[in-house]
Each structure stands twice: as structure tokens, then as C-alpha cells.
Design an enzyme around this catalytic site. Structure first.
Site, PDB file in Angstrom:
ATOM      1  N   ASN A  47     -51.093 -31.072  -3.284  1.00  0.00           N
ATOM      2  CA  ASN A  47     -50.713 -31.894  -4.423  1.00  0.00           C
ATOM      3  C   ASN A  47     -49.208 -32.149  -4.325  1.00  0.00           C
ATOM      4  O   ASN A  47     -48.538 -31.643  -3.414  1.00  0.00           O
ATOM      5  CB  ASN A  47     -51.113 -31.239  -5.755  1.00  0.00           C
ATOM      6  CG  ASN A  47     -50.476 -29.862  -5.944  1.00  0.00           C
ATOM      7  OD1 ASN A  47     -49.340 -29.619  -5.537  1.00  0.00           O
ATOM      8  ND2 ASN A  47     -51.217 -28.955  -6.575  1.00  0.00           N
ATOM      9  N   GLU A  66     -46.948 -29.027  -4.319  1.00  0.00           N
ATOM     10  CA  GLU A  66     -47.030 -28.307  -3.048  1.00  0.00           C
ATOM     11  C   GLU A  66     -46.307 -29.051  -1.937  1.00  0.00           C
ATOM     12  O   GLU A  66     -45.655 -28.443  -1.079  1.00  0.00           O
ATOM     13  CB  GLU A  66     -48.502 -28.092  -2.681  1.00  0.00           C
ATOM     14  CG  GLU A  66     -49.230 -27.137  -3.620  1.00  0.00           C
ATOM     15  CD  GLU A  66     -50.748 -27.235  -3.529  1.00  0.00           C
ATOM     16  OE1 GLU A  66     -51.416 -26.331  -4.044  1.00  0.00           O
ATOM     17  OE2 GLU A  66     -51.254 -28.234  -2.958  1.00  0.00           O
ATOM     18  N   ASP A  96     -60.696 -29.034  -5.559  1.00  0.00           N
ATOM     19  CA  ASP A  96     -61.856 -28.599  -4.788  1.00  0.00           C
ATOM     20  C   ASP A  96     -62.842 -29.754  -4.603  1.00  0.00           C
ATOM     21  O   ASP A  96     -63.436 -29.919  -3.538  1.00  0.00           O
ATOM     22  CB  ASP A  96     -62.561 -27.438  -5.497  1.00  0.00           C
ATOM     23  CG  ASP A  96     -61.657 -26.225  -5.679  1.00  0.00           C
ATOM     24  OD1 ASP A  96     -60.776 -26.014  -4.827  1.00  0.00           O
ATOM     25  OD2 ASP A  96     -61.825 -25.504  -6.681  1.00  0.00           O
TER      26      ASP A  96
END
Length: 493
Positions: free
Chosen positions: A207, A210, A278
């Protein structure tokens, strides 16, 4: 760069793939309730509990999403033989996920408890021990990956790194080597701040937070063009083929080589972002395994993440969800209408049925479409949610109607039917009757005109075997293709 929307055809074939998920599994528990007052003991809300529930989290949620998209799924992760671990195993088994448990010292099953009032989380409680996987554990993971790979089955590997102790650099390197040997793409959900840990990956999906951490940029950085250019320069190192940077509501930036593509996300009410990453990873992995391009696979993943965000709690996105989302986004001329491959059509019908839709079937020559045809199609469509029309091929029509028929080739007849607003799918059959087609797609209702009795309808007995039925439509008097054709000959004379 303009991004063409995915076609619903692109999700077909997911069920012929396999995905191996390696990573940090956990159990997500939820306590749902309502808050109507503040505690007299402390300035905190008092939750009136309405229900308790558990869902698979982390790499286990990724595996559940992969399985829901239709791929054969193996999860290789660590959890303990404790009560949360047994609950996790139960959830995985119920979703057809093959689970391989790897011991990680004496670490208990990772558990996250979320307390939710309405749709708002008010507290989260984590129980975890992030002890690193030892050498024997790493060897067990690699052996499990090798054993899970099915020769001849299109596959992908997911590394779901939640920085909980399982996914160390040595394990990643070993998995990448195995993937190279088998020519299998690898998708990484990263937590390490060192992008070099994931060398060999087909796609790394951080993301934005990150990504800027990996790129050693200030936490206050905003996702503007200049920042994304720096991220691309610093993170697209040798051995990482592509980056898919999630930008929340903005969409996803796909970076491949010198190109950058923004994939927008459809606007929607966000209920909960838990597990959306996920769902995205699952969509990307299944897409790559089924042969989609990197761009198409990331589009599928982005769509899955958007669906997950619209649902409370850790959500699982299915192939039905994905197909429905695609049908919303694609333009009418890109939606499947004429589908000549029966197996492909059967998969579409199965997905529609799984979504709770009632499928109706009608068939005929449909030569010179007239008011009687339209009336039959209108009534047929009123009996369900999806109308499939089977058309006699040119050869089949000639055998049925004589050597002067059809008046129009099957391609024209199918195209005209595809333009009728009551019709969802059009296909063709070469046989004298549509029995084989009916058996292939198994409609809920078979419709025929009143020139037939119910016991004369081809496929009627078959339909009864799977709970279907036959419906007879009253035909319009004096309207037929033969009369129309004769009328044209008279006028020409």
C-alpha cells in the site's frame, strides 16, 4: 494511459488454476453489538453484545479469497494446536482450502479480537508471538510448496508477509527459486521495508504507506506524481518485475519498467478496509495463474479489493461478486452476449445461478424475427432473471425446414437476437434438438410456444431431474416466418 475494463470473459477459467499461499495466518474474532451508554466506572462505551464470530485472517484470509474465486488453494502457514488454531482449521476446511500447518516454535495461533459497535471498530486486541521460523521450519515450507505444485495445472504462488515470524528472507529466496524452476508467477504482499527481500517476484503489492517506507521517504509524503516517480525509481529493482501500489480510494498504480498505469477504483461507500489487501492479492494471483496479463490481473485484484471494502469485517470475495462487478463496469458492447462455446456459457450460467438468479431457456430458428418471437422472448424473460436463447445452426435449420431455409445465416440471426433487450445470452446448436445444450447449461425453466404440449418439449424430463420446469407460451395468431417470407414473395411478384 487509458485502461480498458476487464471483460467478464476474463474470469472464466479461474477454476482450472491453483494458487499456493505461504504466509502468516491468523484468526480474526469479532464481537458485534450496540453502544447506548457510557460506563459509570470509566469514560468508555458499554457494548451490548449481539453476536460473536470468527473469520480467517492474514494469509488464511487470502487463501479463503483465492478459493472463493474458484482456484484450487493450498495454504502453508503456522498456527498452534490450540482452540483458535482448531477454529482456523475448521474455517479453512469449510472453504475447501488445503491447509499445511508448519510449527513455529511454541508460538500460539495469532489472534486478533475486534470489538465493533454498529459498523465502527472501537477497540482491537492482539495476541501473538512473532518468534522466527527456524531452519527445520523453512525446509518444511519449501517441501510443502514443492508437494503442492500439480504438474500441468496453471499456478501462482502468493507470499503473504505480515511480519509475524514465518516469512524470513531465506524462506523467500527459497520459494522464489522453486517458482523459477517451475515457471510459476509469484505475488507478494509485503511488510519488510527492504524491497530486495522480494527479488524474483512477478508483482509486489504494497500500500502507499508501505511503499514510501520502502523508498525511505517521509511519512508525510502524499501520493502525487512526483512521489510515485521516486517510488518507482527506488523500488523497481532488478528481480522485481512489477509494483502494484494501492492508493486506497484513488485506485492502484501499476509500475512495469518505464510505464506507469493508474487503475481507478469505482466510488462506493466504504464499510471496512479490513482484509481488502488480501482480496486484492487473491484476485491478482488467480488472474496471473489463469493467464491474464499483469495489467488485467491487477485490475481483477483492484476490483476484488473494492468489493471487500464495501463489506463489514474481514470479507471474502467470490467469482460471482467479481462477475457482477464487471457487468456493472463494462459497456454493453463488451458484455458477453453471443457465446458459442457451451462450456463457457455453462460457466456463466453457473455463476448467475450461484448469485441466486433464475435461468430461463428458449430455442428456435428465429428466421426473420417477428412480433411473435418478441412476445415469446418477453414472456420467457418475465419468468426469471436471465434468458438464454439457443438458435438452430444453418445446417440444423435446413434439416428441419427444408433446403430453402434459413433465409438468414446463423450469425445474422444470433446478432439480431443479441440486440433484443429481453435476451441475455445467445448460443447455437448443430443438433436437430437442443437436448444436449439444455443438459449442459441446466436451466431452471424451458419455454416453448403453444404449438407444443408440455410432454413434447425436448429437455423437459431432464429439467425435472434437476428441479426445473417447462412453461408454454401462447403464440400470436397468424404470425410466422413462413407467412412473412410468402408475403415478401407475393409483393416481389
Amino acid at each position: 494511459m487509458t485502461v480498458s475494463p476487464l471483460s467478464p470473459h476474463d474470469v472464466l477459467g479461474f477454476e482450472s488454476t491453483q494458487v499456493i499461499v505461504v504466509g502468516d495466518a491468523m484468526l480474526d474474532r469479532y464481537v458485534d453489538g450496540t453502544v447506548n451508554r457510557i460506563s459509570p466506572e470509566a469514560p468508555i462505551p458499554v457494548l451490548q453484545v449481539q453476536r460473536d464470530r470468527s473469520v480467517a485472517g492474514g494469509a488464511a484470509n487470502t487463501a479463503m479469497n483465492v478459493a472463493a474465486l474458484g482456484a484450487a488453494t493450498t495454504l502453508i502457514a503456522s498456527w498452534a494446536e490450540d482452540e483458535p488454531g482448531r477454529e482456523l482449521e475448521r474455517l479453512l476446511a469449510a472453504s475447501d482450502v488445503s491447509a499445511v500447518r508448519i510449527a513455529r516454535g511454541n508460538a500460539p495461533t495469532i489472534e486478533k479480537l475486534r470489538v465493533v459497535a454498529g459498523q465502527q471498530q472501537i477497540v482491537r486486541v492482539d495476541r501473538e508471538d512473532t518468534v522466527d521460523l527456524d531452519e527445520a521450519g523453512r525446509a518444511a515450507v519449501v517441501a510443502a510448496v514443492e508437494q503442492a505444485i500439480r504438474p500441468g495445472v496453471p499456478a501462482a504462488i502468493v507470499i503473504s508477509d505480515y511480519a509475524k515470524g514465518l516469512v524470513g528472507s531465506e524462506l523467500v529466496e527459497a520459494i522464489m527459486a522453486t517458482a523459477r524452476d517451475h515457471r510459476i508467477p509469484v505475488v507478494v504482499d509485503p511488510k519488510s521495508s527492504d524491497i530486495r527481500k522480494y527479488r524474483g517476484a512477478t508483482i509486489v503489492k504494497p500500500n502507499f504507506a508501505e511503499a514510501i517506507q520502502m523508498a525511505r521517504m517521509p511519512a508525510s509524503s502524499s501520493p502525487d506524481e512526483a512521489t510515485l516517480d521516486v517510488i518507482a525509481e527506488r523500488l523497481l529493482v532488478d528481480g522485481v518485475a512489477a509494483l502494484a501500489i494501492s492508493l486506497s480510494a484513488v485506485g492502484v498504480d501499476l509500475i512495469e519498467g518505464a510505464s506507469r498505469t493508474r487503475i481507478p477504483t469505482r466510488a462506493r461507500l466504504v464499510s471496512d478496509v479490513s482484509g481488502a489487501g488480501d482480496s486484492m492479492i487473491a484476485g491478482i494471483a488467480v488472474g496471473l495463474a489463469s493467464g491474464l496479463t499483469t495489467l488485467q490481473a491487477v485490475q481483477a485484484g483492484n476490483m476484488a479489493a473494492g468489493i471487500a471494502c464495501g463489506r463489514p469485517g474481514t470479507a471474502v470475495v467470490t467469482s460471482v461478486d467479481l462477475l457482477n462487478e464487471m457487468l456493472i463496469e463494462v459497456s454493453p458492447d463488451r458484455r458477453p452476449g453471443m457465446v458459442e462455446d457451451w462450456q463457457e456459457l455453462a460457466r456463466f450460467v453457473a455463476i448467475e445461478k450461484a448469485a441466486g438468479k433464475r435461468v430461463v431457456f428458449a430455442n428456435g430458428v428465429f428466421d426473420l424475427l417477428h412480433a411473435g418471437h418478441v412476445a415469446l422472448l418477453r414472456e420467457a424473460r418475465s419468468l426469471g432473471d436471465v434468458l438464454v436463447v439457443g438458435v438452430n445452426s444453418d445446417a440444423s435449420t435446413s434439416r428441419l425446414k427444408g433446403p430453402t431455409r434459413p433465409l438468414q445465416p446463423q450469425s445474422d440471426r444470433m446478432a439480431v437476437l443479441d440486440a433484443v433487450r429481453y435476451v441475455d445470452f445467445v448460443t447455437v446448436f448443430e443438433q436437430d434438438t437442443p437436448r444436449e445444450l439444455i443438459r449442459t447449461i441446466q436451466p431452471d425453466v424451458i419455454v416453448k410456444g403453444s404449438d407444443y404440449r408440455p410432454d413434447q418439449v425436448v429437455g423437459g424430463d431432464d429439467a425435472k431431474a434437476w428441479g426445473g420446469s417447462v412453461h408454454i407460451v401462447t403464440l400470436l395468431d397468424g404470425v410466422s416466418t413462413t407467412r412473412l417470407a410468402q408475403g415478401q414473395q407475393v409483393r416481389r411478384g
